[in-house]
Every structure is written in structure tokens, then in C-alpha cells.
Enzyme design. Structure first.
Site, PDB file in Angstrom:
ATOM      1  N   GLY A  63      -3.700   4.549 -33.516  1.00  0.00           N
ATOM      2  CA  GLY A  63      -2.493   5.339 -33.411  1.00  0.00           C
ATOM      3  C   GLY A  63      -2.244   6.369 -34.482  1.00  0.00           C
ATOM      4  O   GLY A  63      -3.098   7.173 -34.786  1.00  0.00           O
ATOM      5  N   SER A  64      -1.102   6.293 -35.068  1.00  0.00           N
ATOM      6  CA  SER A  64      -0.437   7.364 -35.796  1.00  0.00           C
ATOM      7  C   SER A  64      -1.266   8.062 -36.867  1.00  0.00           C
ATOM      8  O   SER A  64      -1.909   7.424 -37.699  1.00  0.00           O
ATOM      9  CB  SER A  64       0.828   6.812 -36.443  1.00  0.00           C
ATOM     10  N   SER A  65      -1.142   9.390 -36.869  1.00  0.00           N
ATOM     11  CA  SER A  65      -1.770  10.186 -37.927  1.00  0.00           C
ATOM     12  C   SER A  65      -1.069   9.954 -39.263  1.00  0.00           C
ATOM     13  O   SER A  65      -1.609  10.282 -40.317  1.00  0.00           O
ATOM     14  CB  SER A  65      -1.754  11.671 -37.564  1.00  0.00           C
ATOM     15  N   THR A  66       0.106   9.361 -39.236  1.00  0.00           N
ATOM     16  CA  THR A  66       0.822   9.050 -40.475  1.00  0.00           C
ATOM     17  C   THR A  66       0.140   7.915 -41.230  1.00  0.00           C
ATOM     18  O   THR A  66       0.465   7.639 -42.385  1.00  0.00           O
ATOM     19  CB  THR A  66       2.302   8.712 -40.162  1.00  0.00           C
TER      20      THR A  66
END
Length: 148
Positions: A63-66
């Protein structure tokens, strides 16, 4: 007993530590606390485990690029894994480690292994990562509870 695996260094570096092994992907964003190193994703099989100083062996990020920012913060606060071993290149985690090296001169090694080698690593094996992607496995001797 020691075994040697040849991996591909995604982010080169040296590290060693006890393996924390998972068969499940994990997003560092919402999955690991960047202040404590605890796996906080309560649906993950390693929920509650601490990654700090361990070699975190898991298939890939999710998931998240964060996740890059979460890894970066974990490295800055000193609670990141000693190294990460994955089944495939995770550019999001690689970015976090590369930026940490640029900003703080603290890269976290990331190595990709073949499926066979990846699944040969067991919980609590002692792993040593070398800059060329070599992973040395020393099987931890379990205490038998008997006096020597």
C-alpha cells in the site's frame, strides 16, 4: 551451523540481528509506529512485535507511498529494523532508506532473496547482511532448560 544466501542488495549496507519473520505483506504507514518500532497493524500476524534492531523478513510492503516517510522517521528515531529482507523490490521502502542515508547518514540495508532462500529463514535465526547482498544465517541454539 551457518548457511550463506546470495541476495540482491536494493539498498546496500551492513547489518545484523535476530530475524523477525512474517509471511504477510505490511504497510509501514499505519503498520509500524515510528516512535516505538511496534507493529501496530492489529490484523497482521506480527501485531505487537517490535522491529527495532531486528532483521525484518517479510514478502513485500503493502500500500501507501507514505511508508517511505514512516520508515524515514523510524530510522531517525532509532526504532527501525536493522535491515529488511523481501521477496521482491519495494521501491517505497527503498526510497525511505535512501533518503535516510542522504539526510541522516543512516541507511537501512534492504535485500531481495529468491523464494526458496526467503522461506528458508526461520524466526529467531541470527542474520548478518553484507553490502553485496550476502545473507549469513546462524541458527540460534534454543535453550533446553537443562544445566550444562
Amino acid at each position: 551451523m551457518e548457511r550463506i544466501l546470495m541476495g540482491k542488495p536494493v539498498v546496500a549496507g551492513e547489518a545484523s540481528g535476530v530475524a523477525l519473520v512474517s509471511k504477510e505483506p505490511l504497510s509501514f504507514w499505519g503498520g509500524i509506529c515510528p516512535r516505538t518500532g511496534e507493529i501496530i497493524d492489529r490484523r497482521h500476524e506480527c501485531s505487537g512485535a517490535i522491529v527495532t534492531g531486528r532483521v525484518f523478513v517479510f514478502p513485500q510492503g503493502r500500500g501507501s507511498s507514505t511508508s517511505s516517510a514512516t520508515l524515514l522517521e523510524s530510522i531517525k528515531t532509532g526504532v527501525a529494523p536493522a535491515a529488511v529482507i523481501n521477496l521482491k523490490v519495494d521501491p517505497i521502502l527503498a526510497l525511505g532508506s535512501i533518503v535516510a542515508d542522504e539526510l541522516y547518514h543512516q541507511a537501512m540495508p534492504i535485500v531481495v532473496l529468491s523464494k526458496e532462500d526467503f522461506f528458508s529463514i526461520k524466526q529467531d535465526d541470527y542474520l548478518t547482511i553484507e553490502p553485496d547482498g550476502t545473507v549469513k544465517i546462524s541458527v540460534k541454539l534454543r535453550e533446553t532448560g537443562r544445566n550444562a
